[in-house]
Design a protein around this motif. Structure first.
Motif, PDB file in Angstrom:
ATOM      1  N   ILE A  27      37.123  73.162  50.137  1.00 12.12           N
ATOM      2  CA  ILE A  27      37.162  74.610  49.936  1.00 12.12           C
ATOM      3  C   ILE A  27      38.591  74.973  49.576  1.00 12.12           C
ATOM      4  O   ILE A  27      39.534  74.583  50.281  1.00 12.12           O
ATOM      5  CB  ILE A  27      36.705  75.355  51.197  1.00 12.12           C
ATOM      6  CG1 ILE A  27      35.255  74.960  51.534  1.00 12.12           C
ATOM      7  CG2 ILE A  27      36.828  76.864  51.014  1.00 12.12           C
ATOM      8  CD1 ILE A  27      34.801  75.393  52.902  1.00 12.12           C
ATOM      9  N   ASP A  28      38.769  75.685  48.476  1.00 13.02           N
ATOM     10  CA  ASP A  28      40.127  75.956  48.009  1.00 13.02           C
ATOM     11  C   ASP A  28      40.690  77.219  48.631  1.00 13.02           C
ATOM     12  O   ASP A  28      40.032  77.906  49.435  1.00 13.02           O
ATOM     13  CB  ASP A  28      40.193  75.967  46.474  1.00 13.02           C
ATOM     14  CG  ASP A  28      39.544  77.185  45.830  1.00 13.02           C
ATOM     15  OD1 ASP A  28      39.241  78.178  46.523  1.00 13.02           O
ATOM     16  OD2 ASP A  28      39.348  77.139  44.592  1.00 13.02           O
ATOM     17  N   ALA A  29      41.925  77.517  48.260  1.00  9.28           N
ATOM     18  CA  ALA A  29      42.649  78.630  48.875  1.00  9.28           C
ATOM     19  C   ALA A  29      42.016  79.979  48.583  1.00  9.28           C
ATOM     20  O   ALA A  29      42.306  80.969  49.273  1.00  9.28           O
ATOM     21  CB  ALA A  29      44.100  78.627  48.392  1.00  9.28           C
ATOM     22  N   ASP A  30      41.157  80.045  47.574  1.00  9.62           N
ATOM     23  CA  ASP A  30      40.458  81.288  47.241  1.00  9.62           C
ATOM     24  C   ASP A  30      39.038  81.312  47.770  1.00  9.62           C
ATOM     25  O   ASP A  30      38.267  82.230  47.456  1.00  9.62           O
ATOM     26  CB  ASP A  30      40.457  81.479  45.722  1.00  9.62           C
ATOM     27  CG  ASP A  30      41.844  81.754  45.179  1.00  9.62           C
ATOM     28  OD1 ASP A  30      42.287  82.908  45.252  1.00  9.62           O
ATOM     29  OD2 ASP A  30      42.495  80.794  44.720  1.00  9.62           O
ATOM     30  N   GLY A  31      38.656  80.304  48.562  1.00 15.11           N
ATOM     31  CA  GLY A  31      37.330  80.266  49.157  1.00 15.11           C
ATOM     32  C   GLY A  31      36.264  79.614  48.298  1.00 15.11           C
ATOM     33  O   GLY A  31      35.092  79.600  48.682  1.00 15.11           O
ATOM     34  N   ASN A  32      36.638  79.063  47.147  1.00 13.66           N
ATOM     35  CA  ASN A  32      35.662  78.375  46.297  1.00 13.66           C
ATOM     36  C   ASN A  32      35.329  77.010  46.891  1.00 13.66           C
ATOM     37  O   ASN A  32      36.203  76.300  47.369  1.00 13.66           O
ATOM     38  CB  ASN A  32      36.218  78.192  44.881  1.00 13.66           C
ATOM     39  CG  ASN A  32      36.592  79.508  44.239  1.00 13.66           C
ATOM     40  OD1 ASN A  32      35.790  80.437  44.188  1.00 13.66           O
ATOM     41  ND2 ASN A  32      37.823  79.609  43.744  1.00 13.66           N
ATOM     42  N   ARG A  33      34.062  76.654  46.809  1.00 11.27           N
ATOM     43  CA  ARG A  33      33.577  75.409  47.411  1.00 11.27           C
ATOM     44  C   ARG A  33      33.183  74.424  46.312  1.00 11.27           C
ATOM     45  O   ARG A  33      32.517  74.800  45.340  1.00 11.27           O
ATOM     46  CB  ARG A  33      32.364  75.705  48.308  1.00 11.27           C
ATOM     47  CG  ARG A  33      31.795  74.509  49.056  1.00 11.27           C
ATOM     48  CD  ARG A  33      30.576  74.956  49.876  1.00 11.27           C
ATOM     49  NE  ARG A  33      29.981  73.863  50.618  1.00 11.27           N
ATOM     50  CZ  ARG A  33      30.354  73.469  51.819  1.00 11.27           C
ATOM     51  NH1 ARG A  33      31.348  74.095  52.434  1.00 11.27           N
ATOM     52  NH2 ARG A  33      29.747  72.473  52.435  1.00 11.27           N
ATOM     53  N   TYR A  34      33.589  73.153  46.464  1.00 18.63           N
ATOM     54  CA  TYR A  34      33.322  72.132  45.456  1.00 18.63           C
ATOM     55  C   TYR A  34      32.750  70.871  46.106  1.00 18.63           C
ATOM     56  O   TYR A  34      33.189  70.481  47.191  1.00 18.63           O
ATOM     57  CB  TYR A  34      34.613  71.723  44.733  1.00 18.63           C
ATOM     58  CG  TYR A  34      35.409  72.862  44.168  1.00 18.63           C
ATOM     59  CD1 TYR A  34      35.178  73.357  42.890  1.00 18.63           C
ATOM     60  CD2 TYR A  34      36.426  73.450  44.930  1.00 18.63           C
ATOM     61  CE1 TYR A  34      35.919  74.402  42.370  1.00 18.63           C
ATOM     62  CE2 TYR A  34      37.179  74.507  44.420  1.00 18.63           C
ATOM     63  CZ  TYR A  34      36.916  74.975  43.144  1.00 18.63           C
ATOM     64  OH  TYR A  34      37.666  76.009  42.638  1.00 18.63           O
TER      65      TYR A  34
END
Length: 448
Positions: A45-52
């Motif tokens: 989960i990145d710093a902007d809340g996007n999940r991969y």
């Protein structure tokens, strides 16, 4: 996807770090990388809340994924709570050493260090000290860390540093030859055999798109090094405890080197490296011998605990069946997609490693029936045999710009995190699921 926070973080990082990163590959994606906040199973989960869906896995160390099983987590936390480190031996170092010696064919003794680079640097020094020779043969495009001996490009007749800051005189002791090229290796030994300390190779090129060895190639390396009194060193920093299970890639290929370097999985996700091999060679390290090797953080107790518990968990559970099964499913699915949408491309990988190489030389085969079904195996009967990469130069000639500038971003937009360039391989973890595989295959269909 919103990436404002990652962009702001990268702007800050550029002010205080060269290139805004602490390892160059992380900045391969333009205009800036996303910053990770945390891992979750087989995802980040990145710093902007996007999940991969995460197929990078820290560039390979996370065999179990981001959520450590309870027995691994508990042992790491217990060890850390007893003190960070001591500058003195601990029992856990011996426990992990005994585990590796029991399972890896080439390892009779082992020395733990702090990175793959430190492991290969020390292995090269040990080979030179053991043989009294200077030259090291490496594979063009093979990666053995950020060290002077192997940051060399060119060929056997004209080796030169591949980085600023390395004297030409260093490169003159390194002989680069193409992977899978027996004639080039013979020529190197005919010219320099009396001064070749070792041949250093990855069992599978894992930092240049995943290139599988031709049948009999490693057996040839074993024979020619024995014939000339040189050492054979397998760099298993990537393949160790991932390809071939607990016996590593050398057990898969049935070839036992004199020395093996490790990293990544043997430390369970913490900083680590190791050199293992025949006792008579390993005893060359100080204090037993005259080849100096030392390190303040070597055998760090938390790393040793993480590595041992990770490998014990893998031994006691279905870890390799799971990751290799998902890897096979991924590669088979990718083979079908590529045959339909991009027949010039090559699916590569084995066990829990996978990649699609954007090969582009020559027309596609007229028929793809009977091709390698789950990743290139350098099978001469495969209709793609003449088109698939045999060495690093073949991978370098692929469409690397399309991978980086278009394809990677399209996969990211669909929530799939792939390695930042066409050269780094991708990995499966115990935390990944069949759903992750299907989601990823659908993203490949869309992006290709």
């Amino acid at each position: 996807m919103n990436d404002e926070h990652s962009r702001a973080l990268y702007d800050r990082a550029l002010s205080v770090m060269p290139g805004g990163v602490n390892s160059a590959v992380r900045a391969a994606i333009e205009p800036y990388p996303f910053f990770v906040q945390k891992g979750d199973g087989g995802h980040v989960i990145d710093a902007d809340g996007n999940r991969y869906v995460d197929w990078v896995l820290g560039l390979g160390p996370l065999l179990l994924g981001h959520d450590l099983p309870e027995q691994v987590r508990a042992e790491v936390q217990r060890t850390a709570s007893e003190g960070p480190m001591y500058g003195a031996p601990t029992e856990i170092e011996v426990d992990l050493a005994e585990f590796v010696v029991r399972h890896v064919p080439s390892v009779e003794k082992i020395r733990f260090v702090n990175s793959g680079t430190e492991a290969t640097t020390s292995a090269v020094r040990l080979a030179r000290g053991h043989t009294g020779r200077n030259k090291i043969v490496v594979m063009q495009g093979g990666y053995h860390g950020a060290q002077e001996t192997t940051l060399v490009e060119g060929d056997a007749d004209d080796p030169k540093p591949s980085s600023a800051g390395i004297p030409q005189s260093f490169a003159e002791h390194t002989i680069p030859v193409p992977f899978n090229d027996e004639d080039a290796m013979r020529a190197a030994f005919e010219e320099h055999g009396d001064d070749i300390a070792a041949v250093l190779t990855e069992p599978i090129l894992g930092n240049y798109g995943i290139v599988y060895p031709e049948e009999g190639y490693h057996e040839f390396l074993r024979e020619i090094t024995d014939e000339h009194g040189s050492l054979l060193i397998f760099d298993e920093v990537i393949t160790g405890f991932r390809v071939g299970g607990l016996g590593c890639a050398q057990s898969k290929f049935g070839v036992t080197p004199d020395l093996t370097t490790f990293g990544k999985i043997v430390g369970g996700g913490f900083p680590v490296g190791a050199i293992g091999g025949k006792a008579e060679i390993m005893e060359g390290f100080t204090p037993a011998g005259d080849v100096f090797q030392a390190g303040t953080f070597s055998g760090h107790p938390v790393t040793m605990a993480a590595g041992l518990e990770t490998l014990k968990f893998a031994a006691e559970n279905d870890v390799y069946d799971h990751v290799n099964g998902l890897g096979d499913r991924l590669r088979r699915g990718l083979t079908d997609i590529v045959a339909d949408q991009a027949p010039n491309y090559t699916v590569t990988g084995t066990d829990s490693m996978f990649k699609v190489i954007f090969t582009r030389e020559g027309p596609a085969p007229s028929s793809l029936e009977e091709q390698c079904p789950a990743g290139c195996r350098q099978d001469p009967t495969c209709p793609r045999y003449d088109y698939s990469p045999k060495n690093a130069a073949d991978v370098k000639n692929a469409d690397t710009d399309r991978w980086r500038r278009i394809f990677w971003g399209e996969m990211k937009e669909q929530g799939v995190f792939l390695s930042q360039n066409q050269f780094e391989c991708q990995f499966v973890s115990y935390a990944h699921t069949e759903a992750d595989v299907e989601e990823t295959l659908e993203a490949y269909k869309e992006a290709l």
